[in-house]
Every structure is written in C-alpha cells, then in structure tokens.
Design a protein around this motif. Structure first.
Motif, PDB file in Angstrom:
ATOM      1  N   MET A 136       0.821  -1.208   0.000  1.00 25.81           N
ATOM      2  CA  MET A 136       0.000   0.000   0.000  1.00 25.81           C
ATOM      3  C   MET A 136       0.854   1.256   0.000  1.00 25.81           C
ATOM      4  N   VAL A 137       1.866   1.290   0.860  1.00 21.40           N
ATOM      5  CA  VAL A 137       2.715   2.479   0.980  1.00 21.40           C
ATOM      6  C   VAL A 137       3.479   2.719  -0.317  1.00 21.40           C
ATOM      7  N   ILE A 138       4.035   1.652  -0.890  1.00 17.98           N
ATOM      8  CA  ILE A 138       4.797   1.788  -2.138  1.00 17.98           C
ATOM      9  C   ILE A 138       3.899   2.275  -3.265  1.00 17.98           C
ATOM     10  N   ALA A 139       2.713   1.673  -3.382  1.00 17.03           N
ATOM     11  CA  ALA A 139       1.794   2.053  -4.453  1.00 17.03           C
ATOM     12  C   ALA A 139       1.390   3.515  -4.345  1.00 17.03           C
ATOM     13  N   GLU A 140       1.073   3.961  -3.135  1.00 17.57           N
ATOM     14  CA  GLU A 140       0.629   5.336  -2.974  1.00 17.57           C
ATOM     15  C   GLU A 140       1.776   6.325  -3.209  1.00 17.57           C
ATOM     16  N   GLN A 141       2.987   5.954  -2.800  1.00 13.65           N
ATOM     17  CA  GLN A 141       4.141   6.811  -3.060  1.00 13.65           C
ATOM     18  C   GLN A 141       4.387   6.960  -4.559  1.00 13.65           C
ATOM     19  N   LEU A 142       4.316   5.845  -5.285  1.00 15.42           N
ATOM     20  CA  LEU A 142       4.518   5.896  -6.734  1.00 15.42           C
ATOM     21  C   LEU A 142       3.433   6.721  -7.411  1.00 15.42           C
ATOM     22  N   ALA A 143       2.190   6.566  -6.946  1.00 17.25           N
ATOM     23  CA  ALA A 143       1.087   7.350  -7.510  1.00 17.25           C
ATOM     24  C   ALA A 143       1.277   8.839  -7.234  1.00 17.25           C
ATOM     25  N   ALA A 144       1.762   9.168  -6.039  1.00 18.35           N
ATOM     26  CA  ALA A 144       1.990  10.573  -5.688  1.00 18.35           C
ATOM     27  C   ALA A 144       3.086  11.185  -6.561  1.00 18.35           C
ATOM     28  N   LYS A 145       4.153  10.416  -6.806  1.00 15.17           N
ATOM     29  CA  LYS A 145       5.234  10.918  -7.666  1.00 15.17           C
ATOM     30  C   LYS A 145       4.743  11.118  -9.100  1.00 15.17           C
ATOM     31  N   ARG A 146       3.913  10.171  -9.582  1.00 14.91           N
ATOM     32  CA  ARG A 146       3.386  10.307 -10.933  1.00 14.91           C
ATOM     33  C   ARG A 146       2.452  11.513 -11.025  1.00 14.91           C
ATOM     34  N   ALA A 147       1.654  11.727  -9.964  1.00 13.60           N
ATOM     35  CA  ALA A 147       0.742  12.865  -9.951  1.00 13.60           C
ATOM     36  C   ALA A 147       1.510  14.177  -9.958  1.00 13.60           C
ATOM     37  N   ALA A 148       2.661  14.208  -9.261  1.00 19.78           N
ATOM     38  CA  ALA A 148       3.483  15.425  -9.232  1.00 19.78           C
ATOM     39  C   ALA A 148       4.061  15.721 -10.612  1.00 19.78           C
ATOM     40  N   ARG A 149       4.392  14.662 -11.358  1.00 28.44           N
ATOM     41  CA  ARG A 149       4.972  14.852 -12.700  1.00 28.44           C
ATOM     42  C   ARG A 149       3.914  15.170 -13.748  1.00 28.44           C
TER      43      ARG A 149
END
Length: 284
Positions: A136-149
């Motif tokens: 869960m933590v990894i998925a949400e972190q990756l989604a947050a980074k993609r959203a920032a880009r």
C-alpha cells in the motif's frame, strides 16, 4: 456467547472492515476463532450486506450509468473530482466495470475448478496483513510521484480494469490481502493517480462481484441441499449489522481520503500482523 450476539458482532466487524483496506476476510477468520466458525454462505451473505450499503451510497452514480446505457436524457454523473462527464464517457466507464467483473468471474471459476484454497489459519493472514501494508505504501508513493509529474489522473484505463479484476481474484485466494486494498492500489499503480477515482472504481466493481458470489454460493447450497442447516435468524442479524456499519464506514472513508493518505491503514495492518505473530500459537 449467545449465537445471535456472536452473529451481530461478526456483522459489525464485516461492515467496518469490508471497504477499509485492512482485510475483512482476515478479521472475520480471526474473530471466528473466538465467536465460532460460520458457513461460507454466512460469510458471503454478510459481505453482500456491506455491498448493499455501497449501492445506497453510490445510487446516483449507478442511476447515471443506467441512464447512459438506456439513452435517457438525464444529467450525467460527476467524476470524483466534480467535473461533468458526457454520456459516452459514462458508458465507457460502465463497460470497464463490466470488463473487471468478467475477469474476476472467469478467474474465480478457474480458481474453484483447480481447487486452489489456502488454509484459513491466522499465521498466513498475519503475513498477508504485513506485506500488504508495504504494498500500500509503495503504491501510494509511486502514484503521488506520478501525480506530481503528470498531474492528477482520474481516468480508469482498460488495462487498469483488467488488473483490478485480477486483483479481486488474488484477494479471494489469499486471506488477509483485502479486496479493497488490492483493487485500489492496483488502480493507483496502473496509472490512476487519484485516490478518489481508484476507490470509487474499486467499490463499484465490488457490487456485482459480491452479489454474484452470494448468488453462486446460494445456488450451490440449494443443489447440495445445505440450506436447511443454515441459521437464518443469525444470518439476518449479521446481514443488517453489516449493511448499517458498512454505510457508516464507507461514508467516513470517502471523506477521509479527500485530505489523507492510506498510511494510517498500513500502520494498523503492520501492528495487527505483528501482534498476531507474537501472541498466537504457530499452528493457529
């Protein structure tokens, strides 16, 4: 303990945990060690009670989907971010829900035909809770980074729909994984960076999935003549308790994710998993 009281407690546990990413199946299996084992029909039926709560919460969204398919001149529903969407987009969204359900149905029938079933003991559930938390933590972190880009993306792709369907099958095979967690975070990893959009799709696809599972189990028991052994009073109490508590839990979760990440749920899963590994016998 009185059987109706035990059924009430199991219904409440199911209603609270079915849509929170903490594994309702895992919590029920653990609770049944103390409150008594229940039939497959009981466990699936109370999940249907929780799904009924989602039907009520998303009733306008569901009516919008129906209106788009039958061609009614009806105001299209809003996406999770509040933007207007065209009927054609609504129909496409509906077909993606259907695709995810079909993938789940085919996968579920295949699993049953092959006889894949993990032991419903507490230890593997504990490990699933812990590993799922890191996922869960990894998925949400990756989604947050993609959203920032790339900015926040609410669109559910066809690939995401297929992966969500597969995630439901995996969650069904591995107790403790959590169907809601598996589907929400697969959607986030597959490119939908909006927590609200991923959560809505996961919840909506759960409606036909759980109702179909309940119907399948009911037909199986009718065929085998096992319905006469079911305690219908206890099942009814648990069903109502599950529906009411799920309605409250989902309403709270939808407000919570507007301003919070899922990190608190990951922490809870790790704490519960470690507690189970430390306090329960290895054979439990």
């Amino acid at each position: 303990m009185n059987d109706l009281l035990a059924a009430l407690l199991l219904g409440i546990i199911e209603g609270i945990t079915e849509f929170l990413p903490v594994s309702s199946t895992g919590h029920l299996l653990i609770a049944q060690h103390w409150l008594g084992h229940r039939s497959d029909l009981f466990n699936i039926a109370i999940q249907a009670g929780a799904i009924l709560a989602v039907v009520l919460i998303y009733r306008h969204r569901l009516l919008g989907l129906l209106a788009a398919f039958v061609g009614r001149d009806m105001r299209a529903p809003h996406d999770p971010l509040g933007k207007d969407v065209r009927p054609a987009q609504v129909r496409e969204y509906g077909f993606k829900l259907l695709l995810a359900f079909i993938v789940t149905a085919i996968g579920g029938l295949l699993v049953k035909a092959l006889g894949w079933e993990l032991p419903d003991t507490v230890r593997p559930i504990a490990w699933a809770l812990i590993f799922g938390a890191f996922w869960m933590v990894i998925a949400e972190q990756l989604a947050a980074k993609r959203a920032a880009r790339e900015g926040e993306r609410t669109t559910i792709s066809w690939t995401t729909a297929v992966l969500v369907g597969i995630a439901q099958v995996v969650a069904g095979v591995f107790p403790g994984t959590s169907r809601s967690a598996a589907t929400i975070f697969v959607a986030l990893l597959a490119g939908t960076t909006s927590r609200a959009a991923a959560t809505e799709f996961a919840f909506l696809v759960g409606i036909p999935t759980m109702f179909a599972a309940t119907g399948f189990e009911l037909l199986s028991m009718l065929k085998d003549g096992g319905l006469g052994n079911e305690d219908w009073a206890a099942l009814g109490v648990a069903f109502i308790a599950s529906a009411v508590t799920a309605f409250i839990a989902v309403k709270w979760l939808l407000r919570y994710i507007e301003t919070h990440r899922f990190t608190a749920f990951a922490g809870y899963r790790v704490a519960l998993g470690i507690a189970l590994l430390l306090w329960l016998p290895s054979g439990s």
